[in-house]
Design a protein around this motif. Structure first.
Motif: not given
Ligand code: ADP
Ligand code: ZN
Length: 631
Positions: A15, A17-19, A22, A40-41, A46-47, A294, A322
């Motif tokens: 990826y 950029d960070f969301r 993060q 939110p979901t 996870s990252l 997931d 999601r």
């Molecule tokens: P959560 O646990 O908050 O519900 P996840 O960690 O499962 O969410 O992430 C949801 C989706 O977003 C995953 O497919 C993940 O790979 C993707 N994702 C996470 N961070 C980024 C990012 N910075 N850029 C693009 N996609 C991302």
């Protein structure tokens, strides 16, 4: 630390950029702070701990309540070559011992553990062998009995952390937490002045709808027929309803499976896998299904019955979309749902609750809020968001109420009247709050108005018939657009901004989305102090825009998308993992857009890091090249 967080994001996870949120969470963890993150979901929790896990010395332990979630997370990590494993009851004693031995030997960076395992002696041995630098508590709301998923084994956590030779950084994550649950998490997990991050709950890709059908089955069938080939979950209140509905849909030829606590372990797992691995597109389930599932490509969640509180509803509904694609969250409401729920709450089998009548009362209050949601004609999204303590626009344009109960109304005349009223008041050398201005416009007969001489103004009573709620919405909009300014030392008062002349002068016309006059909004209960916020004159109809873009995309690349999916499914089958572990739909769509044919180009696809490039770059770029030649 040989790599910084951004390069890990790029090379490992693919990826750019960070969301939102993060970076902040990762930095806090790396600075050694405890963390409470409410996101939110689908926000990408996870990252937030996986990246620090790669940067910190020692082992990261992630406590997670669900076996399926752990398995998925570990597969996803291994797919990008991050050494990870899990310890839970799905392992045989041999596998368990082996995993533990390897963990103690330092083979993993991240170890997922079921909470009930924390008690075991062998965890203590692990802690002695390995430095545990970070403990992550996923779904942290499970520690609170005020939440909706209380798990007693979560209470083992503080003891586990307490007996570690060195106190690790502790980071708690959850998708749903009201103030009370938040406080509980901090207290029960003994977080030490945690860095707290709460990102917005709004998920713009979700469409919310409430239906009140005479016959729920007919409504459901209609939806399913109109949305063929989509994955979705239908939640029912009881096991029996799950059984009946599943049977009914099966005889009508739908690819459906079911899940509830009455099935034996083996069947539950099988059915869950059938859904996750796309072998069955429809899951009929009780609320036992889903926490930690997931699966990213769920395009609708239908509630056949109303859940007992908004937290459960938002969490369950939030399993749709999601992947960020447009998805539907539909509630089929009937008044009977309220009766069943209040019966269940007052006749609970839960020992804790029996001891605590306050809890019953609390739960009935939550049910009331849920019922307000189901029967409201306000914007559904704003209802949900204000429940979680967020101020939201009174109009979202992507819910069934906004779509049917609101219309774009020319407010030019009303605005001129409001602005001249404020002007007259200012001419008197006075300033008042919105409520007073509204009162003057409607010709209120209060003492305050008489005493201030406001009833002698030429604008007094010029909007005698206007609904005060509407006037307030319009005034909020005027503040938002900068025609009015709010100031005030003791209490907020309105005054004119210089730009008011553009409107008064008669050059400009203004419109805004407002509740239809016949929508009956006035009679709606207002359970919470809502602070409606104005929206610009012509709000963008979000869904429509997104859907249009997709169609365009779909038509030109639909073929390629289908072929990429086919390839993904084959690779997933070979590896024995769900399709989305190979690539998410979002990644495939990005491939359709970018059509990468070289390795370098493939690396620019969202979700492609070096590991996935190595594993899949060859086959996917070959397919795309061949596709290009055929055209
Ligand atoms: P959560 O646990 O908050 O519900 P996840 O960690 O499962 O969410 O992430 C949801 C989706 O977003 C995953 O497919 C993940 O790979 C993707 N994702 C996470 N961070 C980024 C990012 N910075 N850029 C693009 N996609 C991302
Ligand atoms: Zn709305």
């Amino acid at each position: 630390m040989n790599q910084d967080k951004l390069s890990i994001l790029k090379t490992r996870f693919g990826y750019t950029d960070f969301r939102p949120g993060q970076t902040e969470v990762i930095d806090a963890i790396l600075a050694g702070k405890d963390v409470l993150a409410v996101m939110p979901t689908g926000a990408g929790k996870s990252l937030c701990y996986q990246i620090p896990a790669l940067m910190l010395e020692g082992l990261t332990v992630v406590v997670s309540p669900l076996i399926s979630l752990m398995r998925d997370q570990v597969s996803a990590l291994r797919a990008v070559e991050i050494p990870a494993a899990f310890l839970n009851s799905s392992l045989s004693p041999g596998e368990y011992a082996d995993t533990l031995r390897r963990a103690s030997g330092g083979d993993y960076r991240i170890l997922y553990i079921a909470p009930e395992r924390l008690r075991r002696e062998d965890m203590r041995n692990l802690a002695e062998a390995m430095c545990i630098s970070l403990v992550v508590i996923d779904e942290a709301h499970c520690v609170s009995q005020w939440g909706h998923d209380f798990r007693p084994s979560y209470l083992l956590m503080p003891d586990f952390i307490g007996q570690l030779p060195r106190r690790p950084i502790t980071a708690a994550f959850t998708a749903t937490a009201t103030g009370k649950v938040r406080e509980d998490i901090i207290a029960m997990l003994r977080l030490e002045s945690p860095f707290t991050l709460i990102t917005g709950f709004n998920r713009t890709n979700l469409y919310f709808e409430v239906q009140k059908p005479k016959d729920k089955l007919i409504a459901l069938l209609r939806y399913l027929r109109e949305h063929p080939n989509k994955n979705g979950i239908v939640y029912c209140a009881t096991r029996k309803m799950v059984e009946d509905l599943c049977q009914t849909l099966q005889t009508r030829g739908f690819a459906v499976t079911r899940y509830h606590a009455g099935l034996d372990d083996w069947e539950r797992h099988k059915n869950q896998d059938d859904f996750i691995y796309d072998r069955k597109s429809l899951m009929i389930a009780t609320n036992a299904f889903g926490m930690g599932i997931d699966k990213s490509n769920v395009s609708f969640v239908i509630h056949y019955n109303m859940p007992k509180n908004i937290e459960s509803y938002y969490q369950e509904a939030g399993r749709a979309g999601r992947d960020g694609e447009p998805a539907d969250c539909i509630l089929l409401y009937s008044p009977q749902d309220v009766r069943i729920n209040s019966f269940l709450i007052t006749n609970t089998q839960d020992e804790e609750a029996e001891k605590d009548p306050l809890l019953v009362e609390h739960n009935l209050e939550l049910l009331k809020q849920m019922t307000w949601y189901a029967t409201s004609s306000d914007c559904l999204r704003s209802r949900l968001l204000s429940y979680f303590g967020e101020t939201a626009s009174h109009y979202c344009g992507n819910c069934s109420n906004c779509n049917t109960q609101y219309e774009n109304i020319d407010i030019t005349l009303a605005v001129r009247k409001i602005l001249s009223c404020v002007y007259r008041i200012e001419q008197m050398g006075r300033r008042f709050g919105k409520t007073m201005v509204i009162d003057v416009l409607r010709g209120g007969k209060t003492e305050k108005i008489r005493n201030a001489g406001l009833d002698r103004l030429s604008t007094y009573g010029i909007m005698a018939d206007a609904d005060p709620h509407r006037l307030r919405l319009i005034m909020d909009a005027l503040v938002n657009w900068g025609y009015l300014i709010i100031t005030g030392e003791e209490y907020p008062v309105v005054s004119l901004a210089p730009s008011y002349r553009d409107v008064i002068g008669g050059e400009k016309s203004l419109t805004m989305m407002l509740p239809r006059e016949d929508a009956g909004l006035k009679s709606q209960p207002q359970p919470q102090k809502q602070k409606p916020e104005a929206v610009p004159a012509k709000p963008l109809p979000k869904t429509i825009l997104i859907k249009a873009a997709l169609n365009e995309d779909g038509e030109s690349t639909g073929d390629l998308f289908a072929r990429l999916k086919e390839l993904r499914s084959r690779l997933a089958q070979e590896a024995g993992v769900p399709a989305y572990i190979v690539f998410s739909d979002a990644s495939l769509r990005d491939m359709c857009r970018k059509r990468p044919v070289t390795g370098d180009q493939f690396l620019t696809v969202s979700g492609v890091g070096t590991a996935k490039l190595e594993k899949y770059g060859e086959v996917f770029t070959r397919l795309i090249r061949e596709y290009g030649k055929e055209r």
